[in-house]
Structures are given as C-alpha cells and as structure tokens.
Design a protein around this motif. Structure first.
Motif, PDB file in Angstrom:
ATOM      1  N   ASN A 292      -7.316  12.314   8.084  1.00  0.00           N
ATOM      2  CA  ASN A 292      -6.629  11.271   9.015  1.00  0.00           C
ATOM      3  C   ASN A 292      -5.335  10.932   8.287  1.00  0.00           C
ATOM      4  OD1 ASN A 292      -5.969   8.551   9.503  1.00  0.00           O
ATOM      5  ND2 ASN A 292      -7.480   8.949  10.995  1.00  0.00           N
ATOM      6  N   PRO A 293      -4.153  11.032   9.119  1.00  0.00           N
ATOM      7  CA  PRO A 293      -2.873  10.888   8.859  1.00  0.00           C
ATOM      8  C   PRO A 293      -2.722   9.447   8.143  1.00  0.00           C
ATOM      9  CG  PRO A 293      -2.823  11.732  11.160  1.00  0.00           C
ATOM     10  CD  PRO A 293      -4.242  11.386  10.504  1.00  0.00           C
ATOM     11  N   CYS A 294      -3.225   8.561   8.431  1.00  0.00           N
ATOM     12  CA  CYS A 294      -3.091   7.414   7.717  1.00  0.00           C
ATOM     13  C   CYS A 294      -3.589   7.039   6.315  1.00  0.00           C
ATOM     14  CB  CYS A 294      -3.596   6.215   8.636  1.00  0.00           C
ATOM     15  SG  CYS A 294      -2.851   5.783  10.112  1.00  0.00           S
ATOM     16  N   ASN A 295      -4.928   7.671   6.186  1.00  0.00           N
ATOM     17  CA  ASN A 295      -5.625   8.047   5.134  1.00  0.00           C
ATOM     18  C   ASN A 295      -4.717   8.819   4.199  1.00  0.00           C
ATOM     19  OD1 ASN A 295      -7.509   6.093   5.826  1.00  0.00           O
ATOM     20  ND2 ASN A 295      -8.929   7.963   6.671  1.00  0.00           N
ATOM     21  N   LYS A 296      -4.304   9.923   4.466  1.00  0.00           N
ATOM     22  CA  LYS A 296      -3.490  10.883   3.563  1.00  0.00           C
ATOM     23  C   LYS A 296      -2.258  10.120   3.095  1.00  0.00           C
ATOM     24  CE  LYS A 296      -2.938  14.914   4.942  1.00  0.00           C
ATOM     25  NZ  LYS A 296      -2.417  16.408   5.602  1.00  0.00           N
ATOM     26  N   LYS A 297      -1.716   9.143   3.972  1.00  0.00           N
ATOM     27  CA  LYS A 297      -0.485   8.714   3.435  1.00  0.00           C
ATOM     28  C   LYS A 297      -0.903   7.579   2.449  1.00  0.00           C
ATOM     29  CE  LYS A 297       3.363   6.004   5.434  1.00  0.00           C
ATOM     30  NZ  LYS A 297       4.031   5.307   6.520  1.00  0.00           N
TER      31      LYS A 297
ATOM     32  N   GLN B 139     -21.861   3.387   7.509  1.00  0.00           N
ATOM     33  CA  GLN B 139     -22.609   4.650   7.690  1.00  0.00           C
ATOM     34  C   GLN B 139     -21.719   6.049   7.138  1.00  0.00           C
ATOM     35  OE1 GLN B 139     -25.730   4.761   9.154  1.00  0.00           O
ATOM     36  NE2 GLN B 139     -25.631   2.446   9.217  1.00  0.00           N
ATOM     37  N   THR B 140     -20.576   5.858   7.203  1.00  0.00           N
ATOM     38  CA  THR B 140     -19.737   6.961   6.654  1.00  0.00           C
ATOM     39  C   THR B 140     -18.666   6.421   5.613  1.00  0.00           C
ATOM     40  OG1 THR B 140     -18.072   6.756   8.570  1.00  0.00           O
ATOM     41  CG2 THR B 140     -20.027   8.369   8.664  1.00  0.00           C
ATOM     42  N   PHE B 141     -18.026   7.435   5.077  1.00  0.00           N
ATOM     43  CA  PHE B 141     -17.056   6.851   3.994  1.00  0.00           C
ATOM     44  C   PHE B 141     -15.787   6.081   4.709  1.00  0.00           C
ATOM     45  CE2 PHE B 141     -13.634   7.525   0.839  1.00  0.00           C
ATOM     46  CZ  PHE B 141     -14.522   7.607  -0.432  1.00  0.00           C
ATOM     47  N   SER B 142     -15.561   4.981   4.231  1.00  0.00           N
ATOM     48  CA  SER B 142     -14.620   4.065   4.882  1.00  0.00           C
ATOM     49  C   SER B 142     -13.342   3.842   3.950  1.00  0.00           C
ATOM     50  CB  SER B 142     -15.456   2.554   5.415  1.00  0.00           C
ATOM     51  OG  SER B 142     -14.369   1.640   5.747  1.00  0.00           O
ATOM     52  N   PHE B 143     -12.329   4.467   4.216  1.00  0.00           N
ATOM     53  CA  PHE B 143     -10.988   4.271   3.480  1.00  0.00           C
ATOM     54  C   PHE B 143     -10.596   2.946   3.816  1.00  0.00           C
ATOM     55  CE2 PHE B 143     -10.998   8.928   2.857  1.00  0.00           C
ATOM     56  CZ  PHE B 143     -10.489   9.000   1.474  1.00  0.00           C
ATOM     57  N   SER B 144     -10.773   2.386   5.118  1.00  0.00           N
ATOM     58  CA  SER B 144     -10.263   1.064   5.148  1.00  0.00           C
ATOM     59  C   SER B 144     -10.914  -0.018   4.450  1.00  0.00           C
ATOM     60  CB  SER B 144     -10.400   0.775   6.800  1.00  0.00           C
ATOM     61  OG  SER B 144     -11.661   0.754   7.012  1.00  0.00           O
ATOM     62  N   GLN B 145     -12.059   0.021   4.211  1.00  0.00           N
ATOM     63  CA  GLN B 145     -12.790  -0.801   3.114  1.00  0.00           C
ATOM     64  C   GLN B 145     -12.325  -0.743   1.827  1.00  0.00           C
ATOM     65  OE1 GLN B 145     -16.938  -1.955   3.906  1.00  0.00           O
ATOM     66  NE2 GLN B 145     -17.461  -1.146   1.841  1.00  0.00           N
ATOM     67  N   LEU B 146     -12.310   0.425   1.274  1.00  0.00           N
ATOM     68  CA  LEU B 146     -11.419   0.745  -0.114  1.00  0.00           C
ATOM     69  C   LEU B 146     -10.146   0.319  -0.182  1.00  0.00           C
ATOM     70  CD1 LEU B 146     -11.943   1.876  -2.847  1.00  0.00           C
ATOM     71  CD2 LEU B 146     -11.227   4.267  -1.851  1.00  0.00           C
TER      72      LEU B 146
END
Length: 577
Positions: free
Chosen positions: A455-460, A415-422
C-alpha cells in the motif's frame, strides 16, 4: 509374565519375590558389575521416530535410547549407513534399509508399543511383551522404557499389581544387560513411589550417578513428593539437599510440597527459608501454593514464632543492600497474624494494610551478563552473519528508549496485519520518549515486502522509519523474537509486546533475571473501540515481599487478561513500639 533366567545370580531373587524388588539392584554390587564389559554400539538413530507425547513426563526425545549407550538388535546395525550390505553382499538402498528395520521383529514391536503408549493400553503392551519374550525378540532400551512407562501411567485399584509387573520388567532389563538411561530410572522411581516406597525411589535416583547419568528435576519428583505425602519431613529435606548438591533447581510443585510438610511438623525456620526460595525462583505463586502459605500464617505455631525485639537499623541496612523487598532476618514480631486476600492499587499500596510495596532494583552488571548470554543463545539459533550484522547496526543507531515487536503489535485484535495500529503505537511511544526519538520497530522481511506493505501509504511510512534509523528488517528464515529481545536488553529500554516470551523463558531457565527484567521493561498493548492503551510496567515489583516490619505480601499468578486484577495474600501482625 515370563522371565528369562540368564544369570544364576538372580535365581534366589526370582524364586522369592519381595515387596522391595529394586533393593537387589540398588543395594548390591551385582547391579553395576553386570555392565562392566558390555560392548556399546551407536545405532546411528536407526530407531528414530515420533516420541510418545506425555506432558507430565516425557520431553521431546526422552523416550528414545540414549545416544551414548544404545543397542541395536538388527543384523544390519553393525555397519555404517554408507557401507551397509545385505547378507548376500548386495548394497541395500536407503529405502530398503528403512523397510528392513521397520519390518524386523524389533521394529514391529517398537511400532506396536508406541501405539499402546499413545492410548494408554497397558494390557496390550504387556501382552506384546510376553509374546516378544516367547518368540525370542531381543528388546532394547526403548522397548523397556515404553513398557515401564505404561506400568507407571496406570493407577487405580491395580496400581500395586502394575507396579510389581513394572519391577519384573525392570529386573528382566538388567538380566538382559540392557543399560538404563535417565528415563528408565525416573520411571522406575515413579513405580516405587506409586507403591508408596519413596525410600526406594530416592535410592534409584542416587544410583543414577553410578552410571554417569545426571538426575533431572523430574527424577526427584517421585521421592520428594512421596516423602512429603507420608509426612517424612527430614527425608524430604534430604532429597532437597541432594537436588541442590547436583545443581537441580526446584520449581513450584516441589517448593510448595516442602512448605506443606514443614507446616505440618511446625518447622518455622524451614517455612521461612522456603518462602524466600519461592520469592527468588517462583516470584508469583498459584492458588494451591497460596493456600499452603495461608495455612502457615493462620496456624497456632506461626503465632508463637518470631522475635519480639530486633535491630530496626540493621534490618533497614540489609533491605537496602539487597535491593529492597526482603531482609532475611527471620520472623519479626509475635502474636496472631492477620491474613487477608486483597489487591494493590496502581502505586503498589496494599488495599488491606496500606503498606507500599517496593520496586526492587536490578543490578546493572546482571543486565550486562544477561545481554551476553542472550547474544550467545541468539547466535546459536540464528545465522551468525545475520545476527552479527544486526548487532553492528544496533551499535551504530542505538540506544533507543523503546523497542516495538512490530508483528505482535500489528495483529492484536486484528484479522489481518494492521500497519495503522502499529503506527499508532509508534506515534504514542514517540510522544512519551524522553529523547523524543522514534522507537525501534523490528519487522520480518516478509512483513515489509508483501501484502499490505505494498500500500502506498504504508510504503511511505516504512520508508520514513527506515530513513530515521528506526526500522530494522530481519532476514528471511530468521526468528525476529531474538532481535527485538536482544535490542531491548542492550538498550536497557522498554519492550512493547504482548508476547509473554514463554519460549524464551524456557531457553533461559536457570536464571531468575529474565522474569525480573520482563517485569521492569515490558509494556503491553490493549485495544478497544476507544483506541489503544499502553500498560506500563508497575511502579512496584510483583514478587513475594517481606517488609521491614515483618509483614508479608504474596502475589498470585494471573492469566493473560490485562484487565483481571491480581490477588495478593497480605499477612501482618501488630508492631510493638
């Protein structure tokens, strides 16, 4: 229908109308001589507006007046935009000019005809035409094209009446000395074809060259399909030859009509030639085309056609030289064909005959040339400095084993942009990489500066990719598609995306390389409850294939569902040893 008799040369013709009303224009010199001394003005797009949408005929702008040969019928059109003045000498504002054009009789007629075309109201369109002629409104190319279009789009029982009225409108266009454009000729050809006169439709296409107008693929549709429908194979081949002469590439509708008429007249050599043209330009065919091919292989004439003896060594040499999957040496073998609908396994082995399909090689020179043409296209679409900067960056940090379309992969079944999937895709590609190098991730600037990117994790994670030289952020206003496509072609690597790149196929028409490159390099992603799965390119080419022993395998097109098995037509016959 009122016709203005402005030239005496038309009087005999008007007095005694014939079924072939176009013959007067296409087979005498009068038609061309009418336009020798016509002053042509550019109307500075005065008639621009939304085009009439019709996916079966008009493109985004085809209905509008040809910019190189248009008339403007308004009194204010003879001056430039900057210096236009009203009759009284006062300078008109831009708003006033637009209002004047809109409210002029020609502008009102344009608006009303466009409304008729949108809803297919031919009766009202013809009424407006009669009214305009009675009131002395001067019609331009756009008006006439819309009227012809309306007559060509209405079939049924009154097709002949509408065709004749369309002819009369076209005749009046010539009397008024309004120069036709490509759309005019194409619609007129369709009118002729609707009245079952493909000969006249073809004559109209040939006349286009006399006006300096290059025919398009759609221009040839009416005569070609008309001849095929009537079973006039030789005339259909003549149209096909004319297309080839003028560099017009036939697509599946045309290339499927030609085999059908060839099957009907038992022209085995032509069927063979057309199968190879389908192989090179279409590759995978629709169900209707498969049915035509199936009709050939199950025919009695096909069973009688073929060589009983051939040089197997020569055939193998030709196959190897051509990259595999075909030889072009004609029908091999003889006897009844065994025709079966089947599927291929993961290794490309036919479920019917057991033959393994070839993986057709791509010439490295083709890849280099394709990269150059892709670069030119991208530089024309993107800000030149931005794309040049990316090319320099890629030269410094590449090559890569894989390129990831970050935005596409992050949104599949999300539904939204998923950095975890990427990140999961990047991790999987990293593990598969022969060089153990991270894949290149392409993301637009908006994806890394806002939303979940904060998000801090995504930024890292983004910082880690950037420091590893595995992330490129495309600038604001850019189309990141050009970046990931160019990177994958230049690096000769895998491209991970579910984007079918149909827009790019449109941009790159005229080359058969892009579909072949896609087949060998595109990796698709499927997402389920159990996680992600990468659909790697098949170890065989999904294209019509002709084997060394004379058998054929024809793939059908599929939808975008990765789980749907592709259907193949397998045609074989016994090999004499």
């Amino acid at each position: 229908m009122l016709l203005c008799r402005r030239s005496t040369i038309f009087a005999p013709f008007i007095a005694k109308p014939s079924p072939n009303l176009f013959s007067f224009f296409t087979k005498t010199t009068h038609f061309l001589s009418l336009f020798k001394n016509i002053p042509i003005r550019c109307n500075h797009n005065y008639f621009l507006g939304k085009p009439i949408k019709d996916s079966n005929f008009f493109g985004a702008h085809d209905l509008f007046v040809n910019k190189k040969a248009k008339f403007c019928n308004l009194a204010i059109s003879g001056t430039s935009r900057r210096n236009e003045k009203a009759v009284g000498g006062n300078v008109m504002s831009l708003r006033e000019k637009r209002k004047a054009r809109r409210e002029a009789p020609e502008g009102v007629l344009r608006f009303k005809l466009r409304a008729c075309a949108k809803c297919g109201d031919v009766v009202e369109g013809l009424r407006l035409y009669d009214e305009a002629r009675e009131n002395g409104v001067e019609l331009n190319q756009h008006h006439y094209n819309v009227l012809l279009y309306l007559c060509s789009q209405n079939g049924g029982e009154n097709v002949n009446d509408l065709g004749k009225q369309g002819y009369e409108i076209f005749q009046q266009m010539i009397i008024d000395k309004v120069p036709p454009n490509e759309a005019t000729f194409t619609i007129a050809a369709r009118l002729a074809s609707a009245m079952e006169d493909p000969e006249m439709a073809f004559d109209l296409v040939k006349q286009m060259m006399s006006f300096g107008i290059l025919p398009k693929l759609r221009s040839y549709g009416a005569p070609l399909l008309g001849f095929c429908k009537k079973g006039m194979a030789d005339k259909a081949y003549e149209v096909d030859a004319h297309m080839i002469e003028y560099g017009v590439v036939a697509e599946e509708p045309e290339l499927s009509a030609l085999p059908k008429v060839s099957v009907d007249v038992n022209n085995a050599d032509k069927v063979y030639e057309l199968l190879h043209r389908l192989r090179t330009s279409v590759r995978q065919v629709t169900e209707s085309t498969v049915a035509i091919i199936e009709d050939w292989f199950t025919s009695k004439h096909a069973a009688k056609t073929g060589k009983e003896n051939w040089d197997m060594r020569k055939v193998k040499e030709v196959v190897a030289r051509g990259g595999g999957g075909w030889h072009g040496q004609g029908w091999l073998g003889c006897g009844q064909w065994r025709v079966v609908r089947t599927q291929m396994d993961k290794e490309g082995v036919c479920g019917s005959c057991g033959e393994r399909l070839a993986c057709i090689d791509i010439d490295p020179r083709e890849t280099e040339n394709f990269a150059i043409s892709l670069s030119k296209l991208a530089l024309g679409k993107e800000v030149k400095a931005d794309f040049t900067r990316f090319q320099d960056w890629l030269q410094q940090h590449g090559p890569f084993d894989a390129v990831a379309d970050g935005a596409n992969l992050s949104l599949i079944k999300q539904q939204t942009f998923s950095f975890s999937q990427l990140n999961a895709v990047v991790h999987r590609l990293h593990g598969m990489s022969p060089s153990k190098k991270l894949p290149l991730v392409i993301l637009h600037k908006s994806r890394v500066t806002g939303g979940s990117a904060r998000n801090p994790c995504n930024k890292k994670m983004l910082e880690r990719w950037k420091n590893s030289g595995a992330l490129y952020v495309t600038p604001a206003g850019s189309n990141d598609d050009w970046y990931w496509l160019y990177a994958a072609v230049c690096c000769k690597c895998l491209l991970v995306t579910n984007d079918e790149m149909r827009d790019h196929l449109f941009q790159l028409r005229g080359t058969s390389f892009f579909p072949r490159w896609k087949e060998r390099h595109q990796v698709r992603l499927s997402v389920s409850r159990s996680g992600i799965a990468l659909q790697m390119p098949p170890p065989y080419s999904i294209v019509i294939q002709e084997s060394e022993n004379g058998s054929w395998h024809v793939p059908t097109t599929t939808n975008d569902d990765l789980e749907s098995p592709r259907q193949w037509l397998c045609a074989t016959r016994p090999i004499k040893t």
